[in-house]
Design a protein around this motif. Structure first.
Motif, PDB file in Angstrom:
ATOM      1  N   PHE A 120     -17.109  -9.362 -11.105  1.00  0.00           N
ATOM      2  CA  PHE A 120     -15.830  -9.989 -11.197  1.00  0.00           C
ATOM      3  C   PHE A 120     -15.413 -10.374  -9.646  1.00  0.00           C
ATOM      4  O   PHE A 120     -14.211 -10.888  -9.527  1.00  0.00           O
ATOM      5  N   CYS A 121     -16.031  -9.999  -8.757  1.00  0.00           N
ATOM      6  CA  CYS A 121     -15.566 -10.330  -7.225  1.00  0.00           C
ATOM      7  C   CYS A 121     -15.754 -11.650  -6.592  1.00  0.00           C
ATOM      8  O   CYS A 121     -17.061 -11.913  -6.548  1.00  0.00           O
ATOM      9  N   MET A 166      -9.809  -2.850   1.925  1.00  0.00           N
ATOM     10  CA  MET A 166     -10.120  -3.518   0.619  1.00  0.00           C
ATOM     11  C   MET A 166     -10.106  -5.125   0.609  1.00  0.00           C
ATOM     12  O   MET A 166     -10.022  -5.789  -0.327  1.00  0.00           O
ATOM     13  N   GLY A 169     -16.243  -7.087   1.728  1.00  0.00           N
ATOM     14  CA  GLY A 169     -17.254  -6.234   2.248  1.00  0.00           C
ATOM     15  C   GLY A 169     -17.140  -4.662   1.785  1.00  0.00           C
ATOM     16  O   GLY A 169     -16.227  -4.290   0.866  1.00  0.00           O
ATOM     17  N   GLU A 170     -18.251  -3.943   1.767  1.00  0.00           N
ATOM     18  CA  GLU A 170     -18.176  -2.587   1.325  1.00  0.00           C
ATOM     19  C   GLU A 170     -18.245  -1.742   2.477  1.00  0.00           C
ATOM     20  O   GLU A 170     -19.207  -1.719   3.288  1.00  0.00           O
ATOM     21  N   SER A 201     -11.715   1.912   0.194  1.00  0.00           N
ATOM     22  CA  SER A 201     -12.086   1.697  -1.255  1.00  0.00           C
ATOM     23  C   SER A 201     -13.818   1.452  -1.107  1.00  0.00           C
ATOM     24  O   SER A 201     -14.113   0.601  -0.309  1.00  0.00           O
ATOM     25  N   THR A 202     -14.339   2.067  -1.860  1.00  0.00           N
ATOM     26  CA  THR A 202     -15.977   2.069  -1.954  1.00  0.00           C
ATOM     27  C   THR A 202     -16.361   1.807  -3.421  1.00  0.00           C
ATOM     28  O   THR A 202     -15.761   2.355  -4.207  1.00  0.00           O
ATOM     29  N   CYS A 203     -17.629   1.008  -3.628  1.00  0.00           N
ATOM     30  CA  CYS A 203     -17.915   0.786  -5.016  1.00  0.00           C
ATOM     31  C   CYS A 203     -18.805   1.907  -5.481  1.00  0.00           C
ATOM     32  O   CYS A 203     -19.312   2.093  -6.416  1.00  0.00           O
ATOM     33  N   SER A 224     -13.999   2.491  -6.840  1.00  0.00           N
ATOM     34  CA  SER A 224     -14.143   1.348  -7.692  1.00  0.00           C
ATOM     35  C   SER A 224     -14.700   1.459  -8.822  1.00  0.00           C
ATOM     36  O   SER A 224     -15.976   1.537  -8.924  1.00  0.00           O
ATOM     37  N   HIS A 226     -14.074   0.953 -12.657  1.00  0.00           N
ATOM     38  CA  HIS A 226     -14.221  -0.176 -13.650  1.00  0.00           C
ATOM     39  C   HIS A 226     -14.667  -0.119 -14.949  1.00  0.00           C
ATOM     40  O   HIS A 226     -15.008  -0.917 -15.476  1.00  0.00           O
ATOM     41  N   LEU A 299      -7.330  -8.093 -14.209  1.00  0.00           N
ATOM     42  CA  LEU A 299      -8.412  -8.937 -13.472  1.00  0.00           C
ATOM     43  C   LEU A 299      -7.731 -10.122 -12.931  1.00  0.00           C
ATOM     44  O   LEU A 299      -7.083 -10.858 -13.762  1.00  0.00           O
ATOM     45  N   ASN A 300      -8.032 -10.826 -11.548  1.00  0.00           N
ATOM     46  CA  ASN A 300      -7.897 -11.990 -11.380  1.00  0.00           C
ATOM     47  C   ASN A 300      -9.170 -12.771 -11.830  1.00  0.00           C
ATOM     48  O   ASN A 300     -10.150 -12.497 -11.379  1.00  0.00           O
TER      49      ASN A 300
HETATM   50  N1  SAH Z   1     -16.282  -2.788  -1.678  1.00  0.00           N
HETATM   51  C1  SAH Z   1     -15.303  -2.126  -1.869  1.00  0.00           C
HETATM   52  C2  SAH Z   1     -13.819  -2.622  -1.167  1.00  0.00           C
HETATM   53  C3  SAH Z   1     -13.494  -3.844  -1.975  1.00  0.00           C
HETATM   54  S1  SAH Z   1     -11.904  -3.303  -2.521  1.00  0.00           S
HETATM   55  C4  SAH Z   1     -15.091  -1.704  -3.158  1.00  0.00           C
HETATM   56  O1  SAH Z   1     -15.800  -1.932  -4.174  1.00  0.00           O
HETATM   57  O2  SAH Z   1     -14.225  -0.810  -3.512  1.00  0.00           O
HETATM   58  C5  SAH Z   1     -11.397  -4.498  -3.483  1.00  0.00           C
HETATM   59  C6  SAH Z   1     -10.861  -3.989  -4.787  1.00  0.00           C
HETATM   60  O3  SAH Z   1     -10.494  -5.022  -5.557  1.00  0.00           O
HETATM   61  C7  SAH Z   1     -12.037  -3.167  -5.446  1.00  0.00           C
HETATM   62  O4  SAH Z   1     -11.630  -2.122  -6.572  1.00  0.00           O
HETATM   63  C8  SAH Z   1     -12.492  -4.278  -6.359  1.00  0.00           C
HETATM   64  O5  SAH Z   1     -13.504  -3.854  -7.525  1.00  0.00           O
HETATM   65  C9  SAH Z   1     -11.427  -5.058  -6.901  1.00  0.00           C
HETATM   66  N2  SAH Z   1     -11.768  -6.448  -7.498  1.00  0.00           N
HETATM   67  C10 SAH Z   1     -12.557  -7.290  -6.761  1.00  0.00           C
HETATM   68  N3  SAH Z   1     -12.371  -8.507  -7.242  1.00  0.00           N
HETATM   69  C11 SAH Z   1     -11.323  -8.255  -8.309  1.00  0.00           C
HETATM   70  C12 SAH Z   1     -10.904  -9.209  -9.451  1.00  0.00           C
HETATM   71  N4  SAH Z   1     -11.260 -10.418  -9.433  1.00  0.00           N
HETATM   72  N5  SAH Z   1      -9.754  -8.556  -9.870  1.00  0.00           N
HETATM   73  C13 SAH Z   1      -9.512  -7.426  -9.871  1.00  0.00           C
HETATM   74  N6  SAH Z   1     -10.079  -6.582  -8.970  1.00  0.00           N
HETATM   75  C14 SAH Z   1     -11.065  -7.005  -8.207  1.00  0.00           C
END
Ligand code: SAH
Length: 363
Positions: A120-121, A166, A169-170, A201-203, A224, A226, A299-300
């Motif tokens: 989704f990113c 946030m 990048g991770e 924030s980390t995955c 994160s 999800h 979600l965007n």
């Molecule tokens: N890599 C790190 C930092 C990114 S933080 C991580 O994964 O946490 C950005 C946050 O926004 C994360 O929780 C990510 O999962 C979320 N995110 C990314 N794309 C998104 C989208 N299209 N809609 C909603 N949340 C999203």
């Protein structure tokens, strides 16, 4: 190109600055002066308590702030500022400055792009070009402070008070630089931002999460998640194939024990994938007894990936299902809706335009 070869002073802690200055024949006390100027965003020419010759030498061989603001877009709705920055090697990153009643929060990038591949990113669509240095992370804050100072009314003091890692990048895929950044961030004489004002924030890279718990950097950890189980998580996040949810949650429990801080679980609701009320019940069972909070993110939509967000009713139903299970939950406030506030979107538009322009000059 010569720009690239300049020494990046902002990545250095005071001790390293001292060594660099000693190599230039300077006394030790200058390190503190230089450190303070750099973090205030003052250019070499204006570092008034440094000898003129030293200022000139620094200007020619070193970089004060490696990050430069390319563009800012301010939301008419809530004052949120979207920032587009340029790095010395021509890469472009973005950030978001959010204005809350209690202060200014800056969302930082830790890498140019990302290689985690979450479905989704937008940040990960072109992979990861490289990791950012500590100075490039600090530099984003210094740039934002400059933007705030320029916007502030007479006599008003305004600076970034809270940091969220946030952006793109991770952070744990750039572990050493992020840890060094955090250690410099909180130093007196520098930006002096305490760990309680930082969210990372980390995955869910488990080994780094366990290691980080021992760094004595008690930031708020956002995970994160999800998904309520491994099967759904693997559909959305490739990293879930490397680490089972049980191990991720165990690492979170370890972090809570070590730091005494609650963990925030990020949960982006994706239509037809993870947003059913039964999945909220399943999630609650996994989180039961943990000192945690769930942050629901509508979600965007990312059209490139064919994933859809949920309706207001679905968000509310999911939220209520969690609340009935006594899980602390909020829905993330959306800010800067009119300015492409979501991760990676502005940068992608900018890079898209660049490619377009290049195609034109070539054609
Ligand atoms: N890599 C790190 C930092 C990114 S933080 C991580 O994964 O946490 C950005 C946050 O926004 C994360 O929780 C990510 O999962 C979320 N995110 C990314 N794309 C998104 C989208 N299209 N809609 C909603 N949340 C999203």
């Amino acid at each position: 190109m010569a720009e690239n070869e300049k020494t990046q002073l902002l990545s250095m802690n005071p001790q390293e600055l001292g060594e660099a200055l000693r190599a230039m024949g300077q006394p030790a006390f200058r390190a503190k002066q230089l450190f303070s100027w750099l973090h205030q965003g003052v250019p070499f020419e204006q570092m008034s308590n440094l000898p003129r010759t030293l200022r000139e030498q620094l200007r020619q061989t070193c970089e004060d702030n490696p990050v430069r603001v390319l563009e800012t877009i301010t939301s008419k709705l809530d004052g949120t500022v979207k920032l587009l920055y340029a790095l010395p090697d021509g890469h472009v990153i973005e950030g978001v400055l959010m204005r809350y009643k209690y202060g200014n929060t800056l969302c930082l990038s830790t890498q140019v792009g990302c290689r985690m591949g979450c479905a989704f990113c937008a940040s990960t669509l072109d992979g990861c070009a490289r990791s950012l240095t500590p100075g490039e992370m600090l530099g984003q804050i210094i740039c934002a402070n400059g933007v705030l100072a320029a916007q502030a009314r007479e006599g008003e003091r305004s600076a970034v008070g809270n940091i969220v890692l946030m952006g793109s990048g991770e952070p744990f895929d750039n572990y050493d630089n992020v840890v060094k950044f955090l250690r410099i961030l909180r130093m007196e004489g520098g930006l002096c931002i305490g760990m309680r004002s930082v969210s990372l924030s980390t995955c869910g890279l488990v080994p780094q999460m366990l290691r980080f718990a021992d760094e004595e950097l008690p930031v708020t950890l956002s995970l994160s998640l999800h998904a309520p189980n491994d099967e759904v998580r693997r559909q959305l996040m490739p990293v879930a194939r490397s680490y089972a949810m049980d191990d991720v949650l165990a690492a979170c429990r370890h972090y809570i024990e070590k730091t005494g801080r609650r963990v925030i679980f990020e949960y982006a609701l994706v239509h037809g994938v993870n947003a059913a009320p039964e999945q909220a019940v399943e999630l609650a069972a996994r989180l039961r007894g943990m000192q945690c909070h769930v942050n629901l993110i509508p979600l965007n939509s990312v059209p490139e990936r064919g994933l859809r967000g949920v309706s207001e009713r679905e968000v509310e139903a999911f939220k209520q299902a969690l609340e009935r299970q006594h899980i602390s939950v909020t829905r993330r406030r959306e800010m800067g809706d009119d300015i492409e506030g979501a991760c990676g979107q502005l940068r992608r538009r900018y890079l898209g335009q660049q490619t377009h322009a290049d195609a034109h000059t070539e054609g």
